[in-house]
Write a protein that holds these residues in place. Structure first.
Motif, PDB file in Angstrom:
ATOM      1  N   HIS A  14      -0.744  -4.128   2.425  1.00 26.37           N
ATOM      2  CA  HIS A  14      -2.145  -4.355   2.065  1.00 26.37           C
ATOM      3  C   HIS A  14      -2.369  -5.855   2.176  1.00 26.37           C
ATOM      4  O   HIS A  14      -1.752  -6.634   1.449  1.00 26.37           O
ATOM      5  CB  HIS A  14      -2.386  -3.862   0.635  1.00 26.37           C
ATOM      6  CG  HIS A  14      -3.749  -4.166   0.104  1.00 26.37           C
ATOM      7  ND1 HIS A  14      -3.989  -5.152  -0.826  1.00 26.37           N
ATOM      8  CD2 HIS A  14      -4.949  -3.607   0.393  1.00 26.37           C
ATOM      9  CE1 HIS A  14      -5.284  -5.177  -1.101  1.00 26.37           C
ATOM     10  NE2 HIS A  14      -5.890  -4.262  -0.384  1.00 26.37           N
ATOM     11  N   ILE A  36      -5.303  -2.415   5.671  1.00 31.32           N
ATOM     12  CA  ILE A  36      -4.136  -1.575   5.398  1.00 31.32           C
ATOM     13  C   ILE A  36      -3.354  -1.423   6.701  1.00 31.32           C
ATOM     14  O   ILE A  36      -3.921  -0.984   7.705  1.00 31.32           O
ATOM     15  CB  ILE A  36      -4.560  -0.161   4.920  1.00 31.32           C
ATOM     16  CG1 ILE A  36      -5.535  -0.225   3.743  1.00 31.32           C
ATOM     17  CG2 ILE A  36      -3.327   0.687   4.608  1.00 31.32           C
ATOM     18  CD1 ILE A  36      -4.946  -0.676   2.463  1.00 31.32           C
ATOM     19  N   HIS A  86       0.883  -1.164   0.000  1.00 31.62           N
ATOM     20  CA  HIS A  86       0.000   0.000   0.000  1.00 31.62           C
ATOM     21  C   HIS A  86       0.918   1.211   0.000  1.00 31.62           C
ATOM     22  O   HIS A  86       1.689   1.429   0.941  1.00 31.62           O
ATOM     23  CB  HIS A  86      -0.872  -0.018   1.257  1.00 31.62           C
ATOM     24  CG  HIS A  86      -1.708   1.207   1.433  1.00 31.62           C
ATOM     25  ND1 HIS A  86      -1.425   2.170   2.378  1.00 31.62           N
ATOM     26  CD2 HIS A  86      -2.812   1.621   0.784  1.00 31.62           C
ATOM     27  CE1 HIS A  86      -2.344   3.124   2.299  1.00 31.62           C
ATOM     28  NE2 HIS A  86      -3.197   2.826   1.351  1.00 31.62           N
TER      29      HIS A  86
END
Lengths: 87, 87
Positions: free
Chosen positions: B43, B8, A43
Motif C-alpha cells: 500500500h 495498491i 495491504h
C-alpha cells in the motif's frame, strides 16, 4: 459464511519510513519531479469464516492486533469487508 | 495543486505468495482457525503535484508502471485520489 477483508497496515505518521524515502527518491531520479512524498505500508487480503459482518470485522481486528501490525509503530484499518459468494 | 494518491500493488492471482502463506499459518497457530487464505501486497501513499485530477491519475499510473510494480507478477490499482488542502 466466508468474508473477504482488506486490511491496510501503515506506519504511524511520526515514524520514519526509509522505504518510502527510497521510493520518493527513485521516482525523482526517473524524472518524476512532481512527487513530494511517498510512504509504504502493507495491504493484506484475508478470507475468514464468520457468522455475520460484525463478527468478521471483530475477528479481523483481533488478527491485526495479535499478529498483523506492530502497535508501537503501525496503525491498521479495514478498508473493505465483503461476503464471498461461495461462503 | 497537490494530490494524495493511494496505490495498491498486489501479486497477480496466479502467482504464489509465500508471505501470505506465512501470515495464514501464523494466524492459525495463534488459534484463528477461521482463516482460509491471506495474501500480502503493498500500500503506497504518494503526494504529487499535478494540474488536475486527470493529470494526477495519469502521473501516478505512469509511476506504477515505471517503478512501483513488477508487471510480470504484480497488478496495481489507484484506490483513492484526493486533493490536499494545502495544494
Amino acid at each position: 459464511m466466508t468474508w473477504s477483508a482488506e486490511v491496510i497496515v501503515s506506519l504511524k505518521p511520526v515514524v520514519n519510513d526509509p522505504q518510502g524515502l527510497v521510493v520518493r527518491d527513485g521516482l525523482r531520479q526517473l524524472g518524476f519531479d512532481g512527487v513530494r512524498a511517498a510512504r509504504v505500508g502493507k495491504h493484506i487480503v484475508l478470507e475468514v469464516d464468520a457468522e455475520d459482518e460484525h463478527s468478521a470485522r471483530e475477528l479481523v481486528s483481533r488478527m491485526c492486533e495479535t499478529l498483523l501490525r506492530n502497535p508501537v509503530i503501525e496503525d491498521h484499518r479495514i478498508s473493505s469487508l465483503r461476503r464471498l459468494e461461495d461462503g
